[in-house]
Design a protein around this motif. Structure first.
Motif, PDB file in Angstrom:
ATOM      1  N   PRO A 168      60.477  41.553  28.415  1.00  0.00           N
ATOM      2  CA  PRO A 168      59.675  40.332  28.292  1.00  0.00           C
ATOM      3  C   PRO A 168      59.611  39.620  29.641  1.00  0.00           C
ATOM      4  O   PRO A 168      60.401  39.919  30.540  1.00  0.00           O
ATOM      5  CB  PRO A 168      60.459  39.508  27.265  1.00  0.00           C
ATOM      6  CG  PRO A 168      61.869  39.951  27.441  1.00  0.00           C
ATOM      7  CD  PRO A 168      61.791  41.424  27.794  1.00  0.00           C
ATOM      8  N   PRO A 169      58.689  38.670  29.796  1.00  0.00           N
ATOM      9  CA  PRO A 169      58.681  37.893  31.041  1.00  0.00           C
ATOM     10  C   PRO A 169      60.066  37.310  31.287  1.00  0.00           C
ATOM     11  O   PRO A 169      60.758  36.894  30.349  1.00  0.00           O
ATOM     12  CB  PRO A 169      57.649  36.795  30.775  1.00  0.00           C
ATOM     13  CG  PRO A 169      56.775  37.344  29.694  1.00  0.00           C
ATOM     14  CD  PRO A 169      57.663  38.221  28.857  1.00  0.00           C
ATOM     15  N   GLY A 170      60.483  37.312  32.543  1.00  0.00           N
ATOM     16  CA  GLY A 170      61.813  36.828  32.882  1.00  0.00           C
ATOM     17  C   GLY A 170      61.752  35.560  33.703  1.00  0.00           C
ATOM     18  O   GLY A 170      60.676  35.058  34.040  1.00  0.00           O
TER      19      GLY A 170
ATOM     20  N   ASN B  15      57.399  40.750  34.865  1.00  0.00           N
ATOM     21  CA  ASN B  15      57.541  42.035  34.180  1.00  0.00           C
ATOM     22  C   ASN B  15      56.159  42.474  33.696  1.00  0.00           C
ATOM     23  O   ASN B  15      55.224  41.687  33.681  1.00  0.00           O
ATOM     24  CB  ASN B  15      58.590  41.982  33.077  1.00  0.00           C
ATOM     25  CG  ASN B  15      59.962  41.706  33.649  1.00  0.00           C
ATOM     26  OD1 ASN B  15      60.338  42.285  34.669  1.00  0.00           O
ATOM     27  ND2 ASN B  15      60.710  40.797  33.045  1.00  0.00           N
ATOM     28  N   HIS B  16      55.999  43.713  33.377  1.00  0.00           N
ATOM     29  CA  HIS B  16      54.671  44.192  32.977  1.00  0.00           C
ATOM     30  C   HIS B  16      54.481  43.915  31.486  1.00  0.00           C
ATOM     31  O   HIS B  16      55.363  44.232  30.688  1.00  0.00           O
ATOM     32  CB  HIS B  16      54.508  45.690  33.273  1.00  0.00           C
ATOM     33  CG  HIS B  16      53.083  46.115  33.332  1.00  0.00           C
ATOM     34  ND1 HIS B  16      52.300  46.258  32.212  1.00  0.00           N
ATOM     35  CD2 HIS B  16      52.280  46.391  34.379  1.00  0.00           C
ATOM     36  CE1 HIS B  16      51.084  46.625  32.555  1.00  0.00           C
ATOM     37  NE2 HIS B  16      51.043  46.705  33.885  1.00  0.00           N
TER      38      HIS B  16
ATOM     39  N   ALA C 180      54.332  47.814  37.758  1.00  0.00           N
ATOM     40  CA  ALA C 180      54.023  46.629  38.558  1.00  0.00           C
ATOM     41  C   ALA C 180      54.483  45.390  37.802  1.00  0.00           C
ATOM     42  O   ALA C 180      54.305  45.281  36.587  1.00  0.00           O
ATOM     43  CB  ALA C 180      52.528  46.564  38.839  1.00  0.00           C
ATOM     44  N   GLY C 181      55.090  44.461  38.529  1.00  0.00           N
ATOM     45  CA  GLY C 181      55.561  43.216  37.931  1.00  0.00           C
ATOM     46  C   GLY C 181      57.002  43.235  37.473  1.00  0.00           C
ATOM     47  O   GLY C 181      57.560  42.191  37.152  1.00  0.00           O
TER      48      GLY C 181
ATOM     49  N   PRO D 119      57.697  32.793  41.562  1.00  0.00           N
ATOM     50  CA  PRO D 119      57.342  32.853  40.139  1.00  0.00           C
ATOM     51  C   PRO D 119      55.867  33.194  39.977  1.00  0.00           C
ATOM     52  O   PRO D 119      55.029  32.767  40.789  1.00  0.00           O
ATOM     53  CB  PRO D 119      57.653  31.440  39.628  1.00  0.00           C
ATOM     54  CG  PRO D 119      58.659  30.899  40.593  1.00  0.00           C
ATOM     55  CD  PRO D 119      58.284  31.500  41.921  1.00  0.00           C
ATOM     56  N   PRO D 120      55.521  33.950  38.957  1.00  0.00           N
ATOM     57  CA  PRO D 120      54.132  34.380  38.797  1.00  0.00           C
ATOM     58  C   PRO D 120      53.227  33.244  38.342  1.00  0.00           C
ATOM     59  O   PRO D 120      53.622  32.399  37.553  1.00  0.00           O
ATOM     60  CB  PRO D 120      54.227  35.462  37.725  1.00  0.00           C
ATOM     61  CG  PRO D 120      55.437  35.102  36.938  1.00  0.00           C
ATOM     62  CD  PRO D 120      56.393  34.488  37.917  1.00  0.00           C
ATOM     63  N   ASP D 121      52.007  33.267  38.863  1.00  0.00           N
ATOM     64  CA  ASP D 121      50.966  32.364  38.395  1.00  0.00           C
ATOM     65  C   ASP D 121      49.863  33.238  37.788  1.00  0.00           C
ATOM     66  O   ASP D 121      50.007  34.461  37.688  1.00  0.00           O
ATOM     67  CB  ASP D 121      50.455  31.470  39.519  1.00  0.00           C
ATOM     68  CG  ASP D 121      49.898  32.256  40.716  1.00  0.00           C
ATOM     69  OD1 ASP D 121      49.606  33.468  40.581  1.00  0.00           O
ATOM     70  OD2 ASP D 121      49.737  31.650  41.788  1.00  0.00           O
TER      71      ASP D 121
END
Length: 162
Positions: free
Chosen positions: A9-11, A16-17, A103-104, A134-136
């Motif tokens: 899951p997103p961390g 994460n993908h 990726a991710g 952090p991802p946007d």
């Protein structure tokens, strides 16, 4: 060879993908029954259209790639890696293991022996970046735009999302 898959899951700070699972390949052996070394990983990855790019360690800080999937072949030694971000999973790897990081996928080295070495490779035509922020929305879109590879880097089978 044993293959484990895990959709992370997103961390915390890493995306994460969202669709492709992490793959952990355990005990990849040569025809002579020895664990793969650097040249054996490089030949296998290259044969499956994942040109080898470098040999070295894994950074000790959390990072991920937004422009390429990555495979790491453990060619020497052993290490403990954290995958999926600070709240992700911790795994131990040793010579003869490999990891496919879509990726991710966040990753970092927690601890490694002095002789630890991996071979890094990416699908033909994909070029890696290093992201620590952090991802946007733009980062998530870039990750989703990375095409699935044609072949699994370790088995050579046509790639399919699990």
């Amino acid at each position: 060879m044993h293959i484990e898959t895990l959709l992370l899951p997103p961390g915390d700070g890493v995306p994460n993908h969202p669709r492709l699972p992490l793959r952990i390949y355990r005990r990849i052996m040569t025809a002579e029954g020895r664990a793969f070394d650097a040249r054996a990983f490089e030949r296998r990855f290259d044969h499956h259209r994942w040109p080898p790019d470098w040999r070295g360690g894994v950074y000790d800080y959390h990072h991920y790639h937004t422009t390429a999937h990555e495979v790491l072949g453990v060619s020497r030694g052993a290490a403990s890696l954290e995958l999926g971000g600070p709240a992700g999973i911790r795994i131990d790897v040793e010579a003869g293991d490999a990891l496919l990081l879509p990726a991710g996928t966040g990753h970092r080295c927690v601890e490694a022996g002095a002789d630890f070495q991996v071979v890094g490779a990416y699908p033909q035509g994909q070029h890696w970046d290093i992201v620590r922020t952090p991802p946007d929305a733009a980062i998530r879109a870039r990750i989703l735009a990375v095409p699935d590879p044609d072949h699994d880097p370790v088995t050579g089978a046509p790639f399919r999302a699990e």
